[in-house]
Design a protein around this motif. Structure first.
Motif, PDB file in Angstrom:
ATOM      1  N   LEU A  40      35.615  63.897  89.198  1.00  0.00           N
ATOM      2  CA  LEU A  40      34.984  65.170  88.857  1.00  0.00           C
ATOM      3  C   LEU A  40      34.209  65.098  87.545  1.00  0.00           C
ATOM      4  O   LEU A  40      33.649  66.095  87.107  1.00  0.00           O
ATOM      5  CB  LEU A  40      36.049  66.269  88.763  1.00  0.00           C
ATOM      6  CG  LEU A  40      36.741  66.598  90.076  1.00  0.00           C
ATOM      7  CD1 LEU A  40      37.929  67.526  89.842  1.00  0.00           C
ATOM      8  CD2 LEU A  40      35.759  67.216  91.055  1.00  0.00           C
ATOM      9  N   ARG A  41      34.205  63.923  86.915  1.00  0.00           N
ATOM     10  CA  ARG A  41      33.475  63.674  85.674  1.00  0.00           C
ATOM     11  C   ARG A  41      33.921  64.627  84.565  1.00  0.00           C
ATOM     12  O   ARG A  41      33.111  65.285  83.915  1.00  0.00           O
ATOM     13  CB  ARG A  41      31.974  63.721  85.901  1.00  0.00           C
ATOM     14  CG  ARG A  41      31.526  62.680  86.937  1.00  0.00           C
ATOM     15  CD  ARG A  41      30.045  62.634  87.184  1.00  0.00           C
ATOM     16  NE  ARG A  41      29.238  62.484  85.997  1.00  0.00           N
ATOM     17  CZ  ARG A  41      28.962  61.327  85.391  1.00  0.00           C
ATOM     18  NH1 ARG A  41      29.439  60.214  85.878  1.00  0.00           N
ATOM     19  NH2 ARG A  41      28.210  61.289  84.318  1.00  0.00           N
ATOM     20  N   SER A  83      29.308  63.028  81.034  1.00  0.00           N
ATOM     21  CA  SER A  83      28.095  62.371  80.568  1.00  0.00           C
ATOM     22  C   SER A  83      27.762  62.791  79.136  1.00  0.00           C
ATOM     23  O   SER A  83      26.666  62.534  78.656  1.00  0.00           O
ATOM     24  CB  SER A  83      26.929  62.698  81.509  1.00  0.00           C
ATOM     25  OG  SER A  83      26.732  64.096  81.553  1.00  0.00           O
ATOM     26  N   SER A  84      28.706  63.424  78.463  1.00  0.00           N
ATOM     27  CA  SER A  84      28.507  63.915  77.098  1.00  0.00           C
ATOM     28  C   SER A  84      29.423  63.198  76.114  1.00  0.00           C
ATOM     29  O   SER A  84      30.456  62.662  76.491  1.00  0.00           O
ATOM     30  CB  SER A  84      28.819  65.412  77.025  1.00  0.00           C
ATOM     31  OG  SER A  84      27.985  66.146  77.877  1.00  0.00           O
ATOM     32  N   TRP A  85      29.040  63.227  74.843  1.00  0.00           N
ATOM     33  CA  TRP A  85      29.916  62.749  73.780  1.00  0.00           C
ATOM     34  C   TRP A  85      31.040  63.756  73.597  1.00  0.00           C
ATOM     35  O   TRP A  85      30.866  64.950  73.851  1.00  0.00           O
ATOM     36  CB  TRP A  85      29.132  62.611  72.481  1.00  0.00           C
ATOM     37  CG  TRP A  85      28.298  61.375  72.429  1.00  0.00           C
ATOM     38  CD1 TRP A  85      27.085  61.168  73.037  1.00  0.00           C
ATOM     39  CD2 TRP A  85      28.617  60.168  71.755  1.00  0.00           C
ATOM     40  NE1 TRP A  85      26.641  59.899  72.776  1.00  0.00           N
ATOM     41  CE2 TRP A  85      27.553  59.270  71.976  1.00  0.00           C
ATOM     42  CE3 TRP A  85      29.685  59.755  70.976  1.00  0.00           C
ATOM     43  CZ2 TRP A  85      27.537  57.982  71.459  1.00  0.00           C
ATOM     44  CZ3 TRP A  85      29.668  58.470  70.446  1.00  0.00           C
ATOM     45  CH2 TRP A  85      28.609  57.602  70.694  1.00  0.00           C
ATOM     46  N   SER A 100      31.948  58.072  73.155  1.00  0.00           N
ATOM     47  CA  SER A 100      30.768  58.139  74.020  1.00  0.00           C
ATOM     48  C   SER A 100      31.191  58.403  75.460  1.00  0.00           C
ATOM     49  O   SER A 100      32.362  58.266  75.814  1.00  0.00           O
ATOM     50  CB  SER A 100      29.992  56.828  73.922  1.00  0.00           C
ATOM     51  OG  SER A 100      30.797  55.749  74.345  1.00  0.00           O
ATOM     52  N   PRO A 101      30.240  58.770  76.299  1.00  0.00           N
ATOM     53  CA  PRO A 101      30.537  58.979  77.718  1.00  0.00           C
ATOM     54  C   PRO A 101      31.149  57.723  78.342  1.00  0.00           C
ATOM     55  O   PRO A 101      30.787  56.597  77.998  1.00  0.00           O
ATOM     56  CB  PRO A 101      29.169  59.277  78.328  1.00  0.00           C
ATOM     57  CG  PRO A 101      28.342  59.786  77.195  1.00  0.00           C
ATOM     58  CD  PRO A 101      28.829  59.046  75.982  1.00  0.00           C
ATOM     59  N   HIS A 123      26.131  63.785  70.011  1.00  0.00           N
ATOM     60  CA  HIS A 123      26.624  62.759  69.096  1.00  0.00           C
ATOM     61  C   HIS A 123      26.491  63.289  67.675  1.00  0.00           C
ATOM     62  O   HIS A 123      25.489  63.900  67.325  1.00  0.00           O
ATOM     63  CB  HIS A 123      25.793  61.482  69.275  1.00  0.00           C
ATOM     64  CG  HIS A 123      26.143  60.404  68.333  1.00  0.00           C
ATOM     65  ND1 HIS A 123      25.548  60.263  67.114  1.00  0.00           N
ATOM     66  CD2 HIS A 123      27.048  59.398  68.428  1.00  0.00           C
ATOM     67  CE1 HIS A 123      26.048  59.220  66.486  1.00  0.00           C
ATOM     68  NE2 HIS A 123      26.972  58.682  67.271  1.00  0.00           N
ATOM     69  N   ALA A 124      27.496  63.075  66.839  1.00  0.00           N
ATOM     70  CA  ALA A 124      27.447  63.508  65.441  1.00  0.00           C
ATOM     71  C   ALA A 124      27.346  62.277  64.549  1.00  0.00           C
ATOM     72  O   ALA A 124      28.229  61.413  64.580  1.00  0.00           O
ATOM     73  CB  ALA A 124      28.689  64.308  65.102  1.00  0.00           C
TER      74      ALA A 124
END
Length: 130
Positions: A40-41, A83-85, A100-101, A123-124
């Motif tokens: 389900l990511r 797919s996100s940080w 990271s993803p 990303h920070a």
């Protein structure tokens, strides 16, 4: 109209599967929470290293979330299949780390069982990797 109904069915099915991951076994969720997180990511936080124990938090939407008590005091492993940080901030203290993803991390001691905030998205710079 048919597209809206189809999207609603997909969203409802994904929500039902997420609820099955967090709340326990359900007809739409598989027997393995790790597989559900990947399929389900999702971003999933487990209560023990290496996906051990129960899932104590899941998220999919970009945003900033306060960690509920069980996540704050039991979160030890993060599987980021989104797919996100993902950035985690301490509940007690000022430190943070990010991943990271596609990463799977057993949290370092300073944030293990000490998660105060979860941020999905972006990303920070200056924040170390978990």
């Amino acid at each position: 109209m048919e597209v809206i109904v189809m999207r609603a069915r997909i969203a409802f099915g994904a929500l039902a599967a997420v609820i099955g991951v967090v709340a326990g076994p359900a007809a739409t969720a598989s027997a393995a929470p790790v597989d559900d997180c990947k399929g389900l990511r999702l971003v999933c936080i487990f209560e023990n290293p290496n996906h051990g124990g129960a899932v104590v938090w899941t998220g999919v939407e970009n945003g900033t979330y306060g960690a509920p008590y069980r996540t704050r005091t039991r979160g030890s492993n993060v599987l980021n299949s989104s797919s996100s940080w993902v950035r985690l901030k301490q509940a007690k203290g000022t430190r943070a780390c990010q991943m990271s993803p596609g990463r799977d991390v057993d949290l370092p001691g300073w944030i293990n069982d000490n998660i105060g905030q979860i941020v999905i998205g972006g990303h920070a710079s200056g924040v170390p990797n978990c």
